[in-house]
Enzyme design. Structure first.
Site, short mmCIF file in Angstrom:
data_model
loop_
_atom_site.label_atom_id
_atom_site.label_comp_id
_atom_site.label_asym_id
_atom_site.label_seq_id
_atom_site.Cartn_x
_atom_site.Cartn_y
_atom_site.Cartn_z
N GLY A 177 0.83 -1.20 0.00
CA GLY A 177 0.00 0.00 0.00
C GLY A 177 0.86 1.24 0.00
O GLY A 177 1.48 1.57 1.01
N GLY B 238 -0.05 4.47 -0.38
CA GLY B 238 -0.84 5.68 -0.25
C GLY B 238 -0.10 6.72 0.56
O GLY B 238 1.13 6.78 0.54
N GLY C 78 1.87 4.81 3.55
CA GLY C 78 2.89 3.95 2.98
C GLY C 78 3.93 4.71 2.18
O GLY C 78 5.12 4.36 2.20
N ASN D 29 -5.35 2.54 10.85
CA ASN D 29 -6.21 3.08 11.90
C ASN D 29 -6.95 1.98 12.62
O ASN D 29 -7.01 0.83 12.16
CB ASN D 29 -7.23 4.06 11.29
N LYS E 167 -5.49 7.58 20.40
CA LYS E 167 -5.41 7.87 18.97
C LYS E 167 -6.79 7.74 18.32
O LYS E 167 -7.18 8.53 17.46
CB LYS E 167 -4.42 6.91 18.30
N ASN F 145 -9.22 10.23 15.88
CA ASN F 145 -9.80 9.81 14.60
C ASN F 145 -11.32 9.91 14.55
O ASN F 145 -11.89 10.11 13.47
CB ASN F 145 -9.37 8.37 14.29
N SER G 272 -7.62 11.20 6.06
CA SER G 272 -7.77 10.14 5.07
C SER G 272 -9.22 9.99 4.62
O SER G 272 -9.50 9.78 3.44
CB SER G 272 -7.25 8.82 5.64
N GLU H 181 -13.43 4.62 5.53
CA GLU H 181 -12.90 3.72 6.56
C GLU H 181 -13.71 3.87 7.86
O GLU H 181 -13.17 4.16 8.92
CB GLU H 181 -11.42 4.03 6.79
#
Length: 309
Positions: free
Chosen positions: A17, A19, A22, A107, A186, A190, A256, A268
């Protein structure tokens, strides 16, 4: 965290990945040139550019586009979205052996349980990623460092091995005995930044609104209650602290989920708001705000899927 590494052998590293997450870690590892790095991608690239505050890093990059080209490696860095894990499965089958470590740069929570059936006995190393990044092109990403560290890992042999893997990259890493609490802290970030920027279709600037901040605090208070029920050591003021942390991020930064909505990609949501909602239901904790957020996100997600995007 720093370790002497002059005598250490080079290791083989596959980035699955390329993106925003990555792309940054691939570029940093290639620039340090301590390991043999291969990107496992759909679109072939031969160079990678990472824009950092104050400079630009450009490095050659070996990339393969077919899992049949892959061979077992010492490390896999899994950088896909959680809902793309099934598409990563053919790569994991070829790359992993019982001697492989799979660092999960994703995540959400529950990575070990989700990935164990797919990695052929490899060791799964959960990580927490803090840095903000943006994919500008298949071969170009923008990196914004976090406030205190770019990663956190468990204080065990596998976490420390990941810290050693990053030596020379200038990526700051926290090794913690209370990884569960850090994971939920975290997740607090998010469950406000990602859903609200995606639903409003605005970057972090939307979080500067007073009414949006009030919504954030209600969302966070619910999530704190759920995290406590899951065993995280969260305090009453962690909701306000999470919001204060988010407000230190640049207003022009995106998330994201925001970028996925702009591109019409699936969101996501199950790994973020969905994870909080599922845990809250398990503990019978009322979550009217997170449930509403989840319903709206599912509607957007399902519209993208129906459109075949």
């Amino acid at each position: 965290m720093s370790h002497p590494h002059a005598e250490r052998p080079r290791q083989t590293v596959a980035i699955v990945g390329l993106g925003s997450i990555g792309g940054v870690i691939a570029g940093m590892l290639r620039a340090a040139d301590r390991h043999d790095v291969t990107a496992c991608v759909r679109t072939p690239v031969d160079r990678l550019t990472v824009e950092r505050p104050g400079d630009v890093v450009q490095t050659p990059l070996r990339a393969i586009t077919d899992p049949l080209q892959a061979t077992p490696v010492d490390w896999v860095l899994l950088c896909t979205k959680v809902h793309d894990v099934p598409h990563a499965a053919p790569w994991l089958t070829r790359l992993c052996t019982p001697n492989t470590r799979v660092a999960v740069l994703q995540n959400g929570i529950g990575h070990v349980e989700r990935l164990t059936p797919l990695v052929g006995g490899a060791t799964i190393v959960p990580t927490i990623v803090y840095y903000n990044s943006e994919r500008l092109a298949p071969d170009r990403v923008r990196f914004r460092p976090a406030d205190h560290q770019e990663f956190a890992v468990r204080d065990d042999a596998d976490g420390r091995a990941f810290a050693e893997l990053l030596d020379g990259t200038a990526m700051r890493l926290l090794v913690s005995e209370d990884f569960l609490t850090l994971t939920w802290k975290k997740l607090l970030l998010n469950v406000i930044a990602n859903p609200i920027t995606a639903l409003a279709m605005e970057r972090m600037t939307v979080l500067r609104r007073d009414d949006v901040q009030a919504l954030c605090l209600e969302t966070l208070r619910e999530a704190v209650a759920v995290g406590r029920a899951e065993g995280a050591r969260l305090r009453d003021d962690d909701a306000a602290q999470a919001l204060a942390t988010i407000l230190t991020y640049p207003a022009e930064a995106g998330t994201s989920m925001y970028f996925d909505r702009l591109a019409g990609r699936p969101l996501e949501i199950e790994a973020l708001t969905g994870a909080v909602v599922a845990a809250g239901r398990k503990h019978d904790i009322p979550m009217p705000v997170n449930n509403t957020m989840f319903t709206l996100l599912r509607a957007v997600h399902d519209a993208h899927v129906a459109a075949g995007r």
